[in-house]
Design a protein around this motif. Structure first.
Motif, PDB file in Angstrom:
ATOM      1  N   GLU A  49      -1.328  14.501  -7.166  1.00  0.00           N
ATOM      2  CA  GLU A  49      -1.983  14.539  -6.408  1.00  0.00           C
ATOM      3  C   GLU A  49      -1.037  13.858  -4.997  1.00  0.00           C
ATOM      4  O   GLU A  49       0.497  14.199  -5.585  1.00  0.00           O
ATOM      5  CB  GLU A  49      -2.456  12.952  -6.361  1.00  0.00           C
ATOM      6  CG  GLU A  49      -1.533  11.804  -6.491  1.00  0.00           C
ATOM      7  CD  GLU A  49      -1.427  10.987  -7.731  1.00  0.00           C
ATOM      8  OE1 GLU A  49      -1.378  10.997  -8.549  1.00  0.00           O
ATOM      9  OE2 GLU A  49      -0.271  12.296  -7.959  1.00  0.00           O
ATOM     10  N   THR A 236     -10.500   7.754  -4.148  1.00  0.00           N
ATOM     11  CA  THR A 236      -9.785   8.377  -2.586  1.00  0.00           C
ATOM     12  C   THR A 236      -9.513   8.067  -1.636  1.00  0.00           C
ATOM     13  O   THR A 236      -8.697   8.641  -0.976  1.00  0.00           O
ATOM     14  CB  THR A 236     -10.447  10.306  -2.793  1.00  0.00           C
ATOM     15  OG1 THR A 236     -12.056   9.882  -1.694  1.00  0.00           O
ATOM     16  CG2 THR A 236     -10.928  10.891  -3.817  1.00  0.00           C
ATOM     17  N   ASN A 237     -10.039   7.231  -1.272  1.00  0.00           N
ATOM     18  CA  ASN A 237      -9.474   6.553  -0.052  1.00  0.00           C
ATOM     19  C   ASN A 237     -10.053   4.711  -0.687  1.00  0.00           C
ATOM     20  O   ASN A 237     -11.463   4.499  -0.938  1.00  0.00           O
ATOM     21  CB  ASN A 237     -10.426   6.868   1.016  1.00  0.00           C
ATOM     22  CG  ASN A 237     -10.219   5.598   1.826  1.00  0.00           C
ATOM     23  OD1 ASN A 237     -11.276   5.403   2.787  1.00  0.00           O
ATOM     24  ND2 ASN A 237      -9.184   6.263   3.019  1.00  0.00           N
ATOM     25  N   ASN A 263      -4.935   6.831   1.144  1.00  0.00           N
ATOM     26  CA  ASN A 263      -5.408   8.056   0.769  1.00  0.00           C
ATOM     27  C   ASN A 263      -4.595   8.767  -0.940  1.00  0.00           C
ATOM     28  O   ASN A 263      -3.787   9.360  -0.685  1.00  0.00           O
ATOM     29  CB  ASN A 263      -5.277   9.266   1.750  1.00  0.00           C
ATOM     30  CG  ASN A 263      -6.419   8.427   3.383  1.00  0.00           C
ATOM     31  OD1 ASN A 263      -7.559   8.494   2.888  1.00  0.00           O
ATOM     32  ND2 ASN A 263      -5.680   7.862   4.094  1.00  0.00           N
ATOM     33  N   SER A 265      -5.158  12.921  -2.413  1.00  0.00           N
ATOM     34  CA  SER A 265      -5.467  14.549  -1.746  1.00  0.00           C
ATOM     35  C   SER A 265      -5.669  15.210  -3.010  1.00  0.00           C
ATOM     36  O   SER A 265      -4.317  14.976  -3.386  1.00  0.00           O
ATOM     37  CB  SER A 265      -5.640  14.631  -0.421  1.00  0.00           C
ATOM     38  OG  SER A 265      -4.238  14.834  -0.156  1.00  0.00           O
ATOM     39  N   ASN A 266      -5.371  16.713  -2.232  1.00  0.00           N
ATOM     40  CA  ASN A 266      -5.007  17.723  -3.407  1.00  0.00           C
ATOM     41  C   ASN A 266      -4.907  16.926  -5.033  1.00  0.00           C
ATOM     42  O   ASN A 266      -3.652  17.865  -4.783  1.00  0.00           O
ATOM     43  CB  ASN A 266      -3.821  18.237  -3.107  1.00  0.00           C
ATOM     44  CG  ASN A 266      -4.073  18.598  -1.540  1.00  0.00           C
ATOM     45  OD1 ASN A 266      -5.006  19.402  -0.929  1.00  0.00           O
ATOM     46  ND2 ASN A 266      -3.093  18.679  -0.036  1.00  0.00           N
TER      47      ASN A 266
END
Length: 292
Positions: A49, A236-237, A263, A265-266
């Motif tokens: 991530e 995710t956040n 955060n 992501s990916n």
């Protein structure tokens, strides 16, 4: 794999004062508090991530310091890149760290030199948690939080995601949590007084050294947080504002406000950055040297 930033991000975003973070069971119909704990557990198990963290602290409304960090990791390939910038009123400093090709590489913005350690001899160790200990910790956290559990709510969205909201006021914080918060501050201040001051040769103080040393009447004033959980139960956040008050040794009143924005992501598609050492100033260090 170096997880200092991951640990810092998690502890900040989840509260730092044992308000959140236990791991229990999965179920479709759970209280907001239990559903949030489950999402924390699933997020903790992610191994690929990108993590972006922004954190700041103010004292009576005056800015003390801020942190901005970007971390990319891929456990399966033992690769990681991290860039963290610390800012205070007196200095700005950036630290870069990479794990690539069996080597650990560190760079400080105050120097042109790259420190390189060979990690080929290291044995990868995965974080594991005894399930009995894990469940016991969940019970401890539940006990500490007590009536604050009903201040954590989750809302199911039409697209399969969830929204988390945590709103805890001064009257909702249990006496035991306040006692532990006070103990954490005073213990850290006591330990700091015996620290070796050699770190002062750096242009930036350690983050905790910028925080006023609270001694008395230390309490959690409020915790307000929102978060997003995706359809795979991954956070995710997470944003949080944590306010702690107290007085220092001189009797001066302080209200410390910690703000955090985390955060993720990916997920499962992150490729950590690599650094090209060609033409760079390189110093090879041992594991002992790098840890020091």
């Amino acid at each position: 794999m170096n997880k200092k930033t991951i640990a810092m991000a998690a502890s900040l975003a989840i509260g730092g004062s044992l308000l959140f973070g236990a791991v229990l069971t999965n179920a479709s119909q759970l209280s907001g508090y239990e559903a949030y704990k489950n999402a924390i557990n699933d997020t903790k198990n992610v191994q690929n991530e990108t993590i972006d963290l922004t954190a700041s602290i103010t004292d009576n409304g005056n800015s003390l310091a801020s942190i901005n960090s970007n971390l990319k990791r891929n456990e399966s390939s033992n690769a990681m890149s991290e860039v963290t910038t610390f800012k205070s009123a007196n200095a700005t400093q950036t630290f870069s760290s990479y794990e690539q090709d069996g080597k650990r590489i560190i760079k400080n913005s105050n120097s042109d030199q790259y420190l390189v350690r060979d990690d080929n001899h290291a044995i990868a160790v995965k974080d594991t948690q005894n399930p009995v200990v894990e469940k016991s910790m969940g019970v401890v956290i539940d006990t500490l939080v007590g009536s604050m559990q009903n201040k954590v709510t989750t809302t199911d969205n039409a697209d399969g995601t969830k929204t988390v909201a945590i709103n805890i006021g001064e009257n909702d914080v249990t006496p035991l949590v306040n006692a532990l918060t006070s103990l954490a501050f005073t213990a850290e201040n006591h330990r700091g007084s015996y620290q070796n001051t050699s770190n002062e040769k750096n242009n930036i103080k350690d983050f905790k050294d910028l925080i006023p040393q609270l001694q008395n009447d230390i309490k959690v004033v409020s915790v307000n947080s929102t978060g997003n959980i995706n359809s795979n139960d991954i956070i995710t956040n997470q944003t949080a504002t944590i306010v702690v008050s107290g007085t220092d040794a001189q009797g001066t009143q302080h209200q410390l406000t910690f703000k955090i924005d985390l955060n993720l992501s990916n997920i499962n598609s992150t490729t950590p950055d690599k650094v090209d050492l060609t033409g760079k100033q390189v110093k090879t260090v041992s594991f002992h040297d790098e840890e020091n």
